[in-house]
Design a protein around this motif. Structure first.
Motif, mmCIF file in Angstrom:
data_model
loop_
_atom_site.group_PDB
_atom_site.id
_atom_site.type_symbol
_atom_site.label_atom_id
_atom_site.label_comp_id
_atom_site.label_asym_id
_atom_site.label_seq_id
_atom_site.Cartn_x
_atom_site.Cartn_y
_atom_site.Cartn_z
ATOM 1 N N LYS A 193 1.014 4.042 -1.948
ATOM 2 C CA LYS A 193 0.359 5.340 -2.137
ATOM 3 C C LYS A 193 -0.387 5.765 -0.868
ATOM 4 O O LYS A 193 -0.306 6.929 -0.454
ATOM 5 C CB LYS A 193 -0.593 5.290 -3.325
ATOM 6 N N LEU A 194 -1.098 4.826 -0.281
ATOM 7 C CA LEU A 194 -1.818 5.128 0.956
ATOM 8 C C LEU A 194 -0.815 5.506 2.049
ATOM 9 O O LEU A 194 -1.023 6.465 2.793
ATOM 10 C CB LEU A 194 -2.648 3.927 1.403
ATOM 11 N N SER A 240 0.570 9.027 1.563
ATOM 12 C CA SER A 240 -0.448 10.038 1.862
ATOM 13 C C SER A 240 -0.650 10.198 3.367
ATOM 14 O O SER A 240 -0.694 11.319 3.890
ATOM 15 C CB SER A 240 -1.770 9.658 1.197
ATOM 16 N N LEU A 241 -0.769 9.082 4.073
ATOM 17 C CA LEU A 241 -0.977 9.133 5.516
ATOM 18 C C LEU A 241 0.238 9.746 6.217
ATOM 19 O O LEU A 241 0.095 10.512 7.170
ATOM 20 C CB LEU A 241 -1.251 7.734 6.069
ATOM 21 N N ARG A 260 0.840 -1.208 0.000
ATOM 22 C CA ARG A 260 0.000 0.000 0.000
ATOM 23 C C ARG A 260 0.876 1.259 0.000
ATOM 24 O O ARG A 260 0.775 2.096 0.902
ATOM 25 C CB ARG A 260 -0.930 -0.001 1.210
#
Length: 506
Positions: free
Chosen positions: A174-175, A178-179, A172
């Protein structure tokens, strides 16, 4: 707040409120959005934090007593070699995090909780503190698992890194990126407010009130307090995490011991009231009188104050423990797990007992730190002065810790730029002075909202990384049971409080 300070800051506050007020109002509404339950308003962010504590406690099978012996070995440096990667010892990381959590929330926050929810709120503070142990275990362990160490041995770690690299490792990326960005951006500003402006502001206000109020020599000159505080802070943080850790590793035991001694004397003087105080705490938690929402209402009051005090779920434990000397991530998790216990179970309970046995919980005319100060004054006129010393030390230690936390968040956002980190430190010191001189209510509200906003990406990442986290923790426990984690020879150990001297290096 001293009225002179408010008068000074009116125009500044008015300008800030006019420009940023609507945005801050919206942010605060979203972060602290509440739902009605049993007549009480429950902020969803509090449920989010509390639920994580319950889940991780059972999922990781947290057993502080069972792991106590191994944890003591880690804190005493018996399992860490001088050559292990890292910049500070486990004890120093523990002290750094405790210096950031043991603060005005333990003195004033507990008093506020009792004023609103009665003595029973103290039991819910204790319960939330126990559940917070699992959250900090997870934060510190993951930060060690996914920290980065450059060629010079400098460590970069914390929630930003286990969110980005950890989530990338499970597919994950990209997630995770971002987080991590949301966390670092929000926490950079949160440190300026919750860990800086609020502390210097309340410290200045307390000094003014303690030295005569409007007649105080500092009335209208609180910037002097801020300037002195900024200079002392600057002298410490210029040395980086190693210097901060050395200071906090000495300040935390000293200030905690002083506070504990005062409370013990208060309890000794009122020894006959101690049993009934414990009874009031227990019965009041499940049979509260006059509290909106009944049991649910008093529980939310206690849980919210505990979370605001020990900040389990905000990620600071990961920032503190990522830089410690260690090769086994779970060891830092075991140490970090005790931080909410010390903060919310021990220190907060001491404050609650002092307020209850002296009868100050019945005082409807006082609130916050004044209530605690009144409890101290019942023993001797010198005790409020000792409390003032504790408040000064608590506030200063919190400012030191959050200077490092905010700096690391800024460093992450600017790809480890030393210039960016130094720039943030300069801004941080300026805000120490500003915080002492004016109220800046809107800025503080903004920072508080950002402070708890970071719990959303942080805990989401921990949930997603629960599998690798559990394997790490269970693997370590199994190795410990099988005797595969030997105690390091004393000549090879990393010094407990700092870097090895030339005489000790072999």
């Amino acid at each position: 707040m001293n009225p002179t300070i408010l008068a000074q800051s009116g125009s500044i506050d008015g300008t800030i409120q006019k420009v940023f007020g609507p945005a801050v109002d919206l942010l605060e509404t979203l972060v602290f959005y509440s739902v009605p339950l049993a007549g009480a308003q429950i902020p969803l962010v509090v449920l989010w934090l509390f639920a994580a504590g319950v889940f991780l406690t059972f999922y990781l099978r947290v057993r502080p007593i069972g792991d106590a012996v191994q944890t003591a070995r880690v804190i005493r440096g018996q399992l860490t070699r001088r050559s292990d990667p890292g910049e500070v010892t486990s004890f120093q990381a523990l002290a750094t995090e405790l210096s950031g959590t043991i603060g005005l929330g333990n003195i004033a926050g507990v008093a506020v909780a009792i004023s609103i929810g009665g003595p029973g709120a103290a039991l819910w503070i204790i319960i939330a503190g126990i559940l917070g142990m699992a959250v900090k275990l997870a934060e510190a362990t993951l930060s060690q698992m996914y920290r980065r160490i450059d060629a010079n041995g400098k460590v970069s770690g914390g929630p930003m890194y286990y969110l980005k690299d950890g989530l990338a490792s499970i597919g994950r990326p990209k997630l995770g990126s971002s987080l991590a960005f949301v966390y670092a951006f929000c926490f950079m500003f949160a440190s300026l407010g919750a860990g800086n402006i609020f502390q210097s502001n309340q410290l200045a206000a307390h000094i003014v009130d303690s030295t005569g109020g409007d007649a105080s020599i500092f009335a209208g000159r609180t910037w002097i307090i801020g300037l002195v505080l900024a200079v002392v802070t600057g002298l410490v943080i210029i040395g980086g995490i190693k210097t901060i850790a050395k200071w906090t590793s000495r300040m935390v035991p000293a200030m905690s011991s002083l506070y504990a001694l005062c409370v013990i004397i208060i309890l000794a003087v009122n020894i006959e009231a101690v049993p009934s105080a414990f009874a009031l705490i227990v019965t009041g938690a499940f049979n509260p009188e006059g509290v909106s929402g009944g049991i649910v209402g008093v529980a939310i009051i206690g849980i919210q104050r505990a979370l605001f005090s020990n900040v389990a779920g905000v990620g600071t434990a990961g920032l503190a423990h990522s830089v410690s000397k260690n090769r086994r991530p779970t060891e830092e998790g075991l140490v970090a797990a005790w931080e909410p216990f010390i903060d919310s179970v021990i220190v907060c309970t001491m404050t609650a007992l002092a307020i209850i046995v002296t009868g100050q919980y019945l005082n409807t005319e006082a609130n916050g730190v004044v209530l605690t100060s009144n409890a101290f004054s019942t023993v001797h006129a010198l005790f409020p002065l000792l409390l003032s010393v504790c408040i000064i030390l608590f506030a200063f230690s919190t400012i030191l810790s959050y200077s490092y936390y905010g700096q690391k968040a800024a460093g992450y956002l600017f790809n480890g730029s030393r210039t960016a980190e130094m720039g943030y430190n300069v801004l941080y010191l300026v805000m120490v002075v500003v915080g002492a001189a004016v109220s800046l209510e809107t800025v503080v509200r903004f920072s508080d909202a950002m402070f708890f906003l970071v719990a959303i990406p942080n805990l989401l990442g921990i949930y997603l990384l629960a599998g690798p986290l559990k394997r790490e923790v269970e693997g370590y426990r199994q190795a410990a049971r099988q005797g595969l984690i030997p105690i390091v020879d004393k000549h090879e150990r990393a010094p407990l409080l700092g870097e090895p001297s030339e005489q000790r290096v072999r």
